[in-house]
Design a protein around this motif. Structure first.
Motif, PDB file in Angstrom:
ATOM      1  N   ALA A  10       0.839  -1.210   0.000  1.00 20.01           N
ATOM      2  CA  ALA A  10       0.000   0.000   0.000  1.00 20.01           C
ATOM      3  C   ALA A  10       0.865   1.247   0.000  1.00 20.01           C
ATOM      4  O   ALA A  10       0.603   2.202  -0.751  1.00 20.01           O
ATOM      5  CB  ALA A  10      -0.921  -0.002   1.220  1.00 20.01           C
ATOM      6  N   PHE A  11       1.912   1.263   0.816  1.00 19.73           N
ATOM      7  CA  PHE A  11       2.780   2.440   0.881  1.00 19.73           C
ATOM      8  C   PHE A  11       3.627   2.566  -0.387  1.00 19.73           C
ATOM      9  O   PHE A  11       3.868   3.673  -0.866  1.00 19.73           O
ATOM     10  CB  PHE A  11       3.659   2.386   2.122  1.00 19.73           C
ATOM     11  N   HIS A  12       4.047   1.404  -0.932  1.00 17.00           N
ATOM     12  CA  HIS A  12       4.784   1.407  -2.190  1.00 17.00           C
ATOM     13  C   HIS A  12       3.911   1.992  -3.304  1.00 17.00           C
ATOM     14  O   HIS A  12       4.354   2.824  -4.095  1.00 17.00           O
ATOM     15  CB  HIS A  12       5.226  -0.014  -2.541  1.00 17.00           C
ATOM     16  N   ASP A  13       2.658   1.535  -3.364  1.00 16.02           N
ATOM     17  CA  ASP A  13       1.742   2.029  -4.394  1.00 16.02           C
ATOM     18  C   ASP A  13       1.544   3.542  -4.290  1.00 16.02           C
ATOM     19  O   ASP A  13       1.469   4.239  -5.299  1.00 16.02           O
ATOM     20  CB  ASP A  13       0.389   1.324  -4.297  1.00 16.02           C
ATOM     21  N   THR A  14       1.494   4.070  -3.063  1.00 13.30           N
ATOM     22  CA  THR A  14       1.324   5.502  -2.868  1.00 13.30           C
ATOM     23  C   THR A  14       2.497   6.271  -3.442  1.00 13.30           C
ATOM     24  O   THR A  14       2.312   7.263  -4.157  1.00 13.30           O
ATOM     25  CB  THR A  14       1.162   5.835  -1.367  1.00 13.30           C
ATOM     26  N   ILE A  15       3.707   5.819  -3.175  1.00 14.22           N
ATOM     27  CA  ILE A  15       4.877   6.540  -3.674  1.00 14.22           C
ATOM     28  C   ILE A  15       5.008   6.389  -5.189  1.00 14.22           C
ATOM     29  O   ILE A  15       5.384   7.326  -5.886  1.00 14.22           O
ATOM     30  CB  ILE A  15       6.170   6.129  -2.928  1.00 14.22           C
ATOM     31  N   MET A  36       4.103  17.187   0.058  1.00  8.02           N
ATOM     32  CA  MET A  36       4.983  16.435   0.945  1.00  8.02           C
ATOM     33  C   MET A  36       5.214  17.141   2.285  1.00  8.02           C
ATOM     34  O   MET A  36       5.723  16.537   3.221  1.00  8.02           O
ATOM     35  CB  MET A  36       6.323  16.163   0.260  1.00  8.02           C
ATOM     36  N   ASN A  37       4.854  18.401   2.385  1.00  9.07           N
ATOM     37  CA  ASN A  37       5.030  19.132   3.640  1.00  9.07           C
ATOM     38  C   ASN A  37       3.729  19.286   4.423  1.00  9.07           C
ATOM     39  O   ASN A  37       3.698  19.988   5.428  1.00  9.07           O
ATOM     40  CB  ASN A  37       5.688  20.483   3.385  1.00  9.07           C
ATOM     41  N   GLN A  38       2.688  18.656   3.964  1.00 13.31           N
ATOM     42  CA  GLN A  38       1.434  18.623   4.705  1.00 13.31           C
ATOM     43  C   GLN A  38       1.348  17.296   5.443  1.00 13.31           C
ATOM     44  O   GLN A  38       1.875  16.285   4.975  1.00 13.31           O
ATOM     45  CB  GLN A  38       0.235  18.745   3.753  1.00 13.31           C
ATOM     46  N   GLU A  39       0.716  17.313   6.584  1.00  7.50           N
ATOM     47  CA  GLU A  39       0.529  16.068   7.317  1.00  7.50           C
ATOM     48  C   GLU A  39      -0.683  15.348   6.746  1.00  7.50           C
ATOM     49  O   GLU A  39      -1.806  15.523   7.193  1.00  7.50           O
ATOM     50  CB  GLU A  39       0.383  16.342   8.809  1.00  7.50           C
ATOM     51  N   THR A  40      -0.421  14.572   5.706  1.00  7.54           N
ATOM     52  CA  THR A  40      -1.467  13.813   5.018  1.00  7.54           C
ATOM     53  C   THR A  40      -1.033  12.358   4.922  1.00  7.54           C
ATOM     54  O   THR A  40       0.119  12.023   5.184  1.00  7.54           O
ATOM     55  CB  THR A  40      -1.695  14.348   3.599  1.00  7.54           C
ATOM     56  N   ALA A  41      -1.947  11.532   4.525  1.00  7.01           N
ATOM     57  CA  ALA A  41      -1.610  10.125   4.334  1.00  7.01           C
ATOM     58  C   ALA A  41      -0.508   9.972   3.292  1.00  7.01           C
ATOM     59  O   ALA A  41       0.411   9.174   3.477  1.00  7.01           O
ATOM     60  CB  ALA A  41      -2.852   9.342   3.923  1.00  7.01           C
ATOM     61  N   THR A  42      -0.564  10.754   2.220  1.00  8.71           N
ATOM     62  CA  THR A  42       0.441  10.631   1.158  1.00  8.71           C
ATOM     63  C   THR A  42       1.835  10.907   1.684  1.00  8.71           C
ATOM     64  O   THR A  42       2.753  10.102   1.486  1.00  8.71           O
ATOM     65  CB  THR A  42       0.125  11.580  -0.014  1.00  8.71           C
ATOM     66  N   CYS A  46       4.702   7.967   2.165  1.00  8.51           N
ATOM     67  CA  CYS A  46       5.978   8.068   1.446  1.00  8.51           C
ATOM     68  C   CYS A  46       7.142   8.083   2.430  1.00  8.51           C
ATOM     69  O   CYS A  46       8.146   7.390   2.227  1.00  8.51           O
ATOM     70  CB  CYS A  46       6.006   9.317   0.570  1.00  8.51           C
ATOM     71  N   THR A  47       7.012   8.862   3.492  1.00  9.98           N
ATOM     72  CA  THR A  47       8.072   8.934   4.497  1.00  9.98           C
ATOM     73  C   THR A  47       8.300   7.579   5.135  1.00  9.98           C
ATOM     74  O   THR A  47       9.437   7.119   5.266  1.00  9.98           O
ATOM     75  CB  THR A  47       7.729   9.982   5.571  1.00  9.98           C
ATOM     76  N   TRP A  48       7.211   6.916   5.528  1.00  9.08           N
ATOM     77  CA  TRP A  48       7.359   5.620   6.185  1.00  9.08           C
ATOM     78  C   TRP A  48       7.966   4.597   5.231  1.00  9.08           C
ATOM     79  O   TRP A  48       8.842   3.818   5.622  1.00  9.08           O
ATOM     80  CB  TRP A  48       6.017   5.118   6.718  1.00  9.08           C
ATOM     81  N   TYR A  49       7.530   4.594   3.983  1.00  6.14           N
ATOM     82  CA  TYR A  49       8.070   3.647   3.013  1.00  6.14           C
ATOM     83  C   TYR A  49       9.574   3.846   2.851  1.00  6.14           C
ATOM     84  O   TYR A  49      10.345   2.885   2.840  1.00  6.14           O
ATOM     85  CB  TYR A  49       7.356   3.780   1.661  1.00  6.14           C
ATOM     86  N   LEU A  50      10.011   5.099   2.747  1.00  2.00           N
ATOM     87  CA  LEU A  50      11.442   5.368   2.594  1.00  2.00           C
ATOM     88  C   LEU A  50      12.219   4.992   3.850  1.00  2.00           C
ATOM     89  O   LEU A  50      13.370   4.561   3.774  1.00  2.00           O
ATOM     90  CB  LEU A  50      11.665   6.832   2.216  1.00  2.00           C
TER      91      LEU A  50
END
Length: 123
Positions: A10-15, A36-42, A46-50
């Motif tokens: 799921a996180f891979h698909d988002t990025i 990328m500077n908003q606190e959103t799921a996206t 992306c941050t967690w996946y990386l």
């Protein structure tokens, strides 16, 4: 490396979707920066996946990275649990190096504290 495969997908698909929007020209640099500077799921996904990519790379070759970990006796798994995987932790040089190696890219680290790097040491 001990991560839930469904969550990773799921996180891979988002990025991947984000990168596809950039390549398609539907997301410009300013919009990307804003998203990328908003606190959103996206941004969180992306941050967690990386972070997972970074931790996985560190765990695949612990002998290479352990000398760069400042706390003596701290194993690579504990280091990843404490310093890499949790959201809100700042990245140090070892994490940047691992992420860059995982993606096969080169990076230059700039010291923003006013010190100059002279012969490989901070002046």
């Amino acid at each position: 490396a001990g991560y839930d495969e469904v969550m990773l997908e799921a996180f891979h698909d988002t990025i991947v979707e984000l990168l596809e929007r950039i390549l398609a020209g539907t997301l410009d640099e300013a919009a990307f920066h804003e998203e990328m500077n908003q606190e959103t799921a996206t941004s969180d996904y992306c941050t967690w996946y990386l972070r997972v990519v970074t931790a996985t790379h560190l765990k695949q070759d612990p002998g290479r990275f352990l000398p760069f970990i400042a706390e003596p006796g701290l194993g690579i798994n504990d280091f990843c649990q404490r310093e890499v995987e949790p959201m809100g932790k700042e990245c140090e040089q070892v994490q940047v190096l691992a992420l860059a190696e995982a993606f096969g890219v080169q990076v230059t680290i700039a010291y923003l504290d006013g010190h100059e790097l002279l012969y490989g040491r901070l002046a």
